[in-house]
Scaffold this motif. Structure first.
Motif, PDB file in Angstrom:
ATOM      1  N   ARG A  53     -11.573  -1.328 -12.244  1.00  0.00           N
ATOM      2  CA  ARG A  53     -11.064  -2.450 -11.352  1.00  0.00           C
ATOM      3  C   ARG A  53      -9.841  -3.013 -11.981  1.00  0.00           C
ATOM      4  O   ARG A  53      -8.751  -3.203 -11.179  1.00  0.00           O
ATOM      5  CB  ARG A  53     -12.044  -3.359 -10.925  1.00  0.00           C
ATOM      6  N   LYS A  54      -9.917  -3.533 -13.062  1.00  0.00           N
ATOM      7  CA  LYS A  54      -9.058  -4.158 -14.159  1.00  0.00           C
ATOM      8  C   LYS A  54      -7.564  -3.094 -14.096  1.00  0.00           C
ATOM      9  O   LYS A  54      -6.420  -3.593 -13.909  1.00  0.00           O
ATOM     10  CB  LYS A  54      -9.175  -4.465 -15.335  1.00  0.00           C
ATOM     11  N   ALA A  55      -7.987  -1.729 -14.446  1.00  0.00           N
ATOM     12  CA  ALA A  55      -6.826  -1.054 -14.630  1.00  0.00           C
ATOM     13  C   ALA A  55      -6.377  -0.753 -13.307  1.00  0.00           C
ATOM     14  O   ALA A  55      -4.738  -0.279 -13.302  1.00  0.00           O
ATOM     15  CB  ALA A  55      -7.463   0.265 -15.204  1.00  0.00           C
ATOM     16  N   LEU A  56      -7.020  -0.258 -12.550  1.00  0.00           N
ATOM     17  CA  LEU A  56      -6.560   0.072 -11.041  1.00  0.00           C
ATOM     18  C   LEU A  56      -5.803  -1.237 -10.227  1.00  0.00           C
ATOM     19  O   LEU A  56      -5.445  -0.774  -8.899  1.00  0.00           O
ATOM     20  CB  LEU A  56      -7.483   0.875 -10.102  1.00  0.00           C
ATOM     21  N   ALA A  57      -6.119  -2.393 -10.829  1.00  0.00           N
ATOM     22  CA  ALA A  57      -5.496  -3.542  -9.786  1.00  0.00           C
ATOM     23  C   ALA A  57      -4.218  -3.199  -9.068  1.00  0.00           C
ATOM     24  O   ALA A  57      -3.989  -3.860  -8.055  1.00  0.00           O
ATOM     25  CB  ALA A  57      -5.418  -4.692 -10.603  1.00  0.00           C
ATOM     26  N   PRO A  58      -3.062  -2.735  -9.632  1.00  0.00           N
ATOM     27  CA  PRO A  58      -1.932  -2.362  -8.878  1.00  0.00           C
ATOM     28  C   PRO A  58      -2.207  -1.800  -7.532  1.00  0.00           C
ATOM     29  O   PRO A  58      -1.379  -1.963  -6.564  1.00  0.00           O
ATOM     30  CB  PRO A  58      -0.858  -1.867  -9.949  1.00  0.00           C
ATOM     31  N   LEU A  59      -2.966  -0.950  -7.499  1.00  0.00           N
ATOM     32  CA  LEU A  59      -3.397  -0.012  -6.371  1.00  0.00           C
ATOM     33  C   LEU A  59      -4.495  -0.761  -5.557  1.00  0.00           C
ATOM     34  O   LEU A  59      -4.661  -0.126  -4.282  1.00  0.00           O
ATOM     35  CB  LEU A  59      -3.804   1.234  -6.778  1.00  0.00           C
ATOM     36  N   LYS A  99       1.309  -7.954  -0.910  1.00  0.00           N
ATOM     37  CA  LYS A  99       0.596  -6.479  -0.914  1.00  0.00           C
ATOM     38  C   LYS A  99      -0.246  -6.649   0.179  1.00  0.00           C
ATOM     39  O   LYS A  99      -0.455  -5.490   0.621  1.00  0.00           O
ATOM     40  CB  LYS A  99      -0.205  -6.456  -2.386  1.00  0.00           C
ATOM     41  N   LYS A 100      -1.007  -7.565   0.283  1.00  0.00           N
ATOM     42  CA  LYS A 100      -1.954  -7.398   1.433  1.00  0.00           C
ATOM     43  C   LYS A 100      -1.187  -7.510   2.865  1.00  0.00           C
ATOM     44  O   LYS A 100      -1.690  -6.819   3.728  1.00  0.00           O
ATOM     45  CB  LYS A 100      -2.816  -8.463   1.398  1.00  0.00           C
ATOM     46  N   GLY A 101      -0.159  -8.351   2.705  1.00  0.00           N
ATOM     47  CA  GLY A 101       0.612  -8.269   4.045  1.00  0.00           C
ATOM     48  C   GLY A 101       1.311  -7.051   4.583  1.00  0.00           C
ATOM     49  O   GLY A 101       1.169  -6.337   5.754  1.00  0.00           O
ATOM     50  N   ILE A 102       1.955  -6.137   3.523  1.00  0.00           N
ATOM     51  CA  ILE A 102       2.588  -5.083   3.909  1.00  0.00           C
ATOM     52  C   ILE A 102       1.987  -3.669   3.638  1.00  0.00           C
ATOM     53  O   ILE A 102       1.889  -2.650   4.026  1.00  0.00           O
ATOM     54  CB  ILE A 102       3.951  -4.877   3.188  1.00  0.00           C
ATOM     55  N   GLN A 103       0.796  -4.151   2.948  1.00  0.00           N
ATOM     56  CA  GLN A 103      -0.407  -3.087   2.413  1.00  0.00           C
ATOM     57  C   GLN A 103       0.116  -1.858   1.724  1.00  0.00           C
ATOM     58  O   GLN A 103      -0.063  -0.785   1.909  1.00  0.00           O
ATOM     59  CB  GLN A 103      -1.172  -2.588   3.798  1.00  0.00           C
ATOM     60  N   LEU A 104       1.221  -2.383   0.933  1.00  0.00           N
ATOM     61  CA  LEU A 104       1.906  -1.280   0.005  1.00  0.00           C
ATOM     62  C   LEU A 104       2.080  -1.883  -1.398  1.00  0.00           C
ATOM     63  O   LEU A 104       2.234  -3.163  -1.370  1.00  0.00           O
ATOM     64  CB  LEU A 104       3.376  -0.943   0.674  1.00  0.00           C
ATOM     65  N   THR A 105       2.126  -0.930  -2.269  1.00  0.00           N
ATOM     66  CA  THR A 105       2.395  -1.773  -3.785  1.00  0.00           C
ATOM     67  C   THR A 105       4.112  -1.595  -3.881  1.00  0.00           C
ATOM     68  O   THR A 105       4.581  -1.293  -3.128  1.00  0.00           O
ATOM     69  CB  THR A 105       1.979  -0.612  -4.465  1.00  0.00           C
ATOM     70  N   SER A 106       4.165  -2.198  -4.911  1.00  0.00           N
ATOM     71  CA  SER A 106       5.743  -2.249  -5.260  1.00  0.00           C
ATOM     72  C   SER A 106       6.287  -0.621  -5.526  1.00  0.00           C
ATOM     73  O   SER A 106       7.465  -0.667  -5.307  1.00  0.00           O
ATOM     74  CB  SER A 106       6.069  -2.974  -6.693  1.00  0.00           C
ATOM     75  N   ASP A 107       5.565   0.339  -5.631  1.00  0.00           N
ATOM     76  CA  ASP A 107       5.780   1.769  -5.679  1.00  0.00           C
ATOM     77  C   ASP A 107       5.815   2.346  -4.160  1.00  0.00           C
ATOM     78  O   ASP A 107       6.007   3.722  -4.275  1.00  0.00           O
ATOM     79  CB  ASP A 107       4.945   2.480  -6.557  1.00  0.00           C
ATOM     80  N   ALA A 108       5.744   1.519  -3.154  1.00  0.00           N
ATOM     81  CA  ALA A 108       5.629   2.037  -1.763  1.00  0.00           C
ATOM     82  C   ALA A 108       4.429   2.966  -1.541  1.00  0.00           C
ATOM     83  O   ALA A 108       4.511   3.791  -0.827  1.00  0.00           O
ATOM     84  CB  ALA A 108       6.884   2.747  -1.560  1.00  0.00           C
ATOM     85  N   LEU A 109       3.231   2.748  -2.348  1.00  0.00           N
ATOM     86  CA  LEU A 109       2.045   3.388  -2.150  1.00  0.00           C
ATOM     87  C   LEU A 109       1.160   2.593  -1.481  1.00  0.00           C
ATOM     88  O   LEU A 109       1.116   1.428  -1.499  1.00  0.00           O
ATOM     89  CB  LEU A 109       1.397   3.910  -3.636  1.00  0.00           C
ATOM     90  N   GLU A 110       0.011   3.303  -0.715  1.00  0.00           N
ATOM     91  CA  GLU A 110      -0.833   2.713   0.129  1.00  0.00           C
ATOM     92  C   GLU A 110      -1.755   1.798  -0.882  1.00  0.00           C
ATOM     93  O   GLU A 110      -2.240   2.350  -1.690  1.00  0.00           O
ATOM     94  CB  GLU A 110      -1.524   3.654   1.136  1.00  0.00           C
ATOM     95  N   VAL A 111      -1.952   0.667  -0.398  1.00  0.00           N
ATOM     96  CA  VAL A 111      -3.109  -0.140  -1.183  1.00  0.00           C
ATOM     97  C   VAL A 111      -4.490   0.086  -0.591  1.00  0.00           C
ATOM     98  O   VAL A 111      -4.712   0.523   0.387  1.00  0.00           O
ATOM     99  CB  VAL A 111      -2.799  -1.862  -0.923  1.00  0.00           C
ATOM    100  N   HIS A 112      -5.442   0.137  -1.665  1.00  0.00           N
ATOM    101  CA  HIS A 112      -6.772   0.807  -1.257  1.00  0.00           C
ATOM    102  C   HIS A 112      -7.850  -0.422  -1.576  1.00  0.00           C
ATOM    103  O   HIS A 112      -7.629  -1.276  -2.535  1.00  0.00           O
ATOM    104  CB  HIS A 112      -7.012   1.980  -2.220  1.00  0.00           C
ATOM    105  N   SER A 113      -9.007  -0.247  -1.224  1.00  0.00           N
ATOM    106  CA  SER A 113     -10.211  -0.865  -1.471  1.00  0.00           C
ATOM    107  C   SER A 113     -10.753   0.015  -2.807  1.00  0.00           C
ATOM    108  O   SER A 113     -10.241   1.101  -2.952  1.00  0.00           O
ATOM    109  CB  SER A 113     -11.154  -0.918  -0.632  1.00  0.00           C
TER     110      SER A 113
END
Length: 578
Positions: free
Chosen positions: A481-487, A516-530
């Motif tokens: 979780r710590k490592a994957l936090a950006p995603l 991040k939660k608002g647009i549900q995208l990362t800074s790399d324009a990747l989908e944010v996940h649980s």
């Protein structure tokens, strides 16, 4: 692609140019007497390389065959999530912590830890499901059955003290903050001696339970777990933890943080017998009321700030830090009023029923049973004055008592043995609130991630080993979780905020996580996940077992599917290779 031979008179020639890229020419050659002549049929310089190579194969006497006709994929096995988990285990060195030498039992333990992160299930189901991924193949445990897993659990339980000592040596040091909390899980069956009736936090009526306490470092990383009979009270688990910190881990100076139900006055008196062992806890409501009645705790303390240090002869040698949160006060008043109103509604219904029963009136015993069920449902019976007689029932609120209790709404008092030179009042409150992190660890172990429950193991040792396996699985999940936090839907600034934010006011998410939660995208324009959906996404990266279509008995070879952008990013963050 696979090809077959034919004969052709043409060839492709690469002609160098001094100041420009080489020319790629399709030419035809023939012999006239002793001389070889050639002519250019077409200029292929603008063709893509793969097209040129395909034509070259044909001109060399080979016929192109499509991939679908050349080989067949016999099986596609989910692999990405397996690689993510096993790669993390290797990177954090958990395999070496469990045992420095690879062995059959170690591989089985690692497989069970990984399976709890991939798809938590029973040990029998584990031996079935790990064949649906590459897990069994990666760890070379394909031949194992459930008896092998139980033997590996016995092996692991025998090594638990050594493993916990290694974890403590890695993550705890002299003067460290240690978090401790206790929970319970229901038990299926009646064969395990640990399973008893007790305080069932899962609210499973009629179920036996087991109790276990989790010890973590100051960021919620699990260090040790201990299992107790289900009828063990929370305070009764504390002496073992003190002994573990002092004797097994060899730590002289630590600060133990526990909630007010854990660090009771009786237990604190025992803790004080250990020099160098500090603690942080909170006062119970009756002790806070006593401070208010004695004049040490007054609302005027909070005129300029929301916390203040006070002293009381009732708590010699301790620092008391009184805190006031107006939002919490408002929430408690609203909740109390809702519970009172709901209770009044039910009591009014009973009163009307009693008044209506004139021919066959209810006796006071029957009325008492009905009233007792209502009062137990909302736990505000102390705020009502009841009068129960045969055929008569009345009630009213104790307004004065309610008003007196509401005076302390939003007030709580943190207590500690540490001096102001060692830890400030603000940091003391922040440290106490870090208990939320060990509570989160327990929720992950009991909830959708690792599923400690239901527990079916028949023996005491297997129940203990099962809980310890789940703790080790959370240790892996914590680092993932710590490592994957950006995603993930995680606040990457949270650790820093916990050290600096106002200790009393409600925590607020950072601007970055709001975006991040608002647009549900990362800074790399990747989908944010649980965490769960990202694991499912990684599982779509498969290992394909292939063979030549024309030769069913021929050599098999393996090929991974091409990773997606989010899979590449996840593996990069985890430091794993695909």
């Amino acid at each position: 692609m696979f090809v077959v031979d034919i004969l052709v008179p043409m060839y492709i020639e690469r002609v160098p140019n001094r100041n420009s890229r080489p020319a790629i020419l399709l030419r035809e050659g023939w012999r006239e007497g002793n001389r070889i002549k050639k002519r250019t049929v077409a200029n292929l310089s603008n063709w893509p390389q793969h097209k040129i190579e395909a034509l070259r194969c044909i001109l060399n006497g080979k016929q192109m065959v499509s991939a679908e006709e050349a080989f067949v994929v016999e099986r596609s096995i989910p692999h990405g999530h397996v690689e993510a988990v096993l790669g993390t285990i290797r990177n954090i060195g958990l395999d070496n912590i469990i045992s420095s030498k690879r062995s059959w039992n170690r591989d089985l333990v690692l497989a069970m830890i990984a399976e709890r992160l991939i798809q938590p299930c029973s040990k029998l189901a584990t031996t079935r499901l790990w064949h649906t991924t590459t897990l069994a193949e990666e760890l070379e445990v394909s031949e194992a059955d459930e008896d092998d897993l139980y033997a590996a659990m016995d092996w692991l339980l025998a090594r638990q003290p050594q493993i916990e000592k290694k974890l403590a040596g890695r993550h705890l040091s002299e003067g460290a903050l240690v978090l401790y909390d206790v929970t319970s899980s229901y038990y299926e069956g009646r064969t395990c001696p640990l399973a008893c009736f007790g305080h069932n936090r899962d609210e499973k009526k009629g179920k036996l339970i087991i109790v276990y306490g989790l010890l973590t470092d100051d960021v919620g990383r699990p260090i040790a777990v201990e299992v107790y009979p289900g009828n063990t009270g929370d305070p009764g688990t504390l002496p073992d933890q003190v002994e573990k910190l002092r004797e097994r881990f060899g730590l002289y100076r630590v600060i133990l943080v526990g909630d007010r139900g854990m660090l009771t006055q009786t237990q604190l008196n025992k803790v004080k017998e250990y020099p160098g062992l500090g603690w942080i806890s909170a006062l119970r409501s009756h002790a806070i009321r006593k401070l208010a009645n004695g004049g040490q705790l007054q609302m005027s303390l909070f005129d300029e700030q929301n916390l203040a240090e006070i002293q009381s002869s009732e708590f010699p040698g301790e620092r008391l830090i009184a805190c006031y949160n107006p939002l919490l006060a408002h929430e408690r008043r609203q909740k109390r009023e809702r519970l009172l109103a709901a209770t009044e509604k039910e009591l009014e219904r009973i009163a009307k029923e009693v008044a209506r029963r004139t021919k066959t009136p209810l006796d006071k015993g029957e009325i008492g049973k009905k009233v007792g069920k209502v009062l137990n449902r909302h736990n505000v019976g102390k705020h009502f004055k009841l009068e129960i007689k045969d055929g008569a029932f009345s009630f009213q609120r104790k307004s004065e008592a309610i008003e007196k209790e509401s005076e302390l709404d939003g007030i709580y008092v943190i207590r500690t043995s540490e001096s102001v030179d060692q830890i400030s009042a603000e940091d003391t409150v922040r440290s106490y609130k870090r208990l939320a992190q060990v509570e989160w660890a327990i929720r992950c172990m009991k909830g959708v991630d690792l599923l400690v429950r239901p527990i079916h193991h028949r023996t005491e040792d297997h129940v203990r080993a099962h809980i310890f396996l789940c703790m080790l699985a959370y240790y892996v999940e914590f680092h993932m979780r710590k490592a994957l936090a950006p995603l993930l839907f995680e606040d990457e600034e949270l650790d820093e905020q916990r050290r600096t934010r106002d200790p009393i006011k409600p925590a607020k998410p950072s601007a970055s996580v709001k975006k991040k939660k608002g647009i549900q995208l990362t800074s790399d324009a990747l989908e944010v996940h649980s965490f769960q959906t990202l694991m499912s996404e990684l599982a779509t990266l498969c290992r394909n077992r292939c063979r030549v279509k024309s030769d069913p008995e021929g050599v098999r070879f393996y090929q991974l599917t091409e990773p997606s952008p989010i899979q590449k990013k996840a593996f990069g963050l985890l430091g794993c290779s695909q």
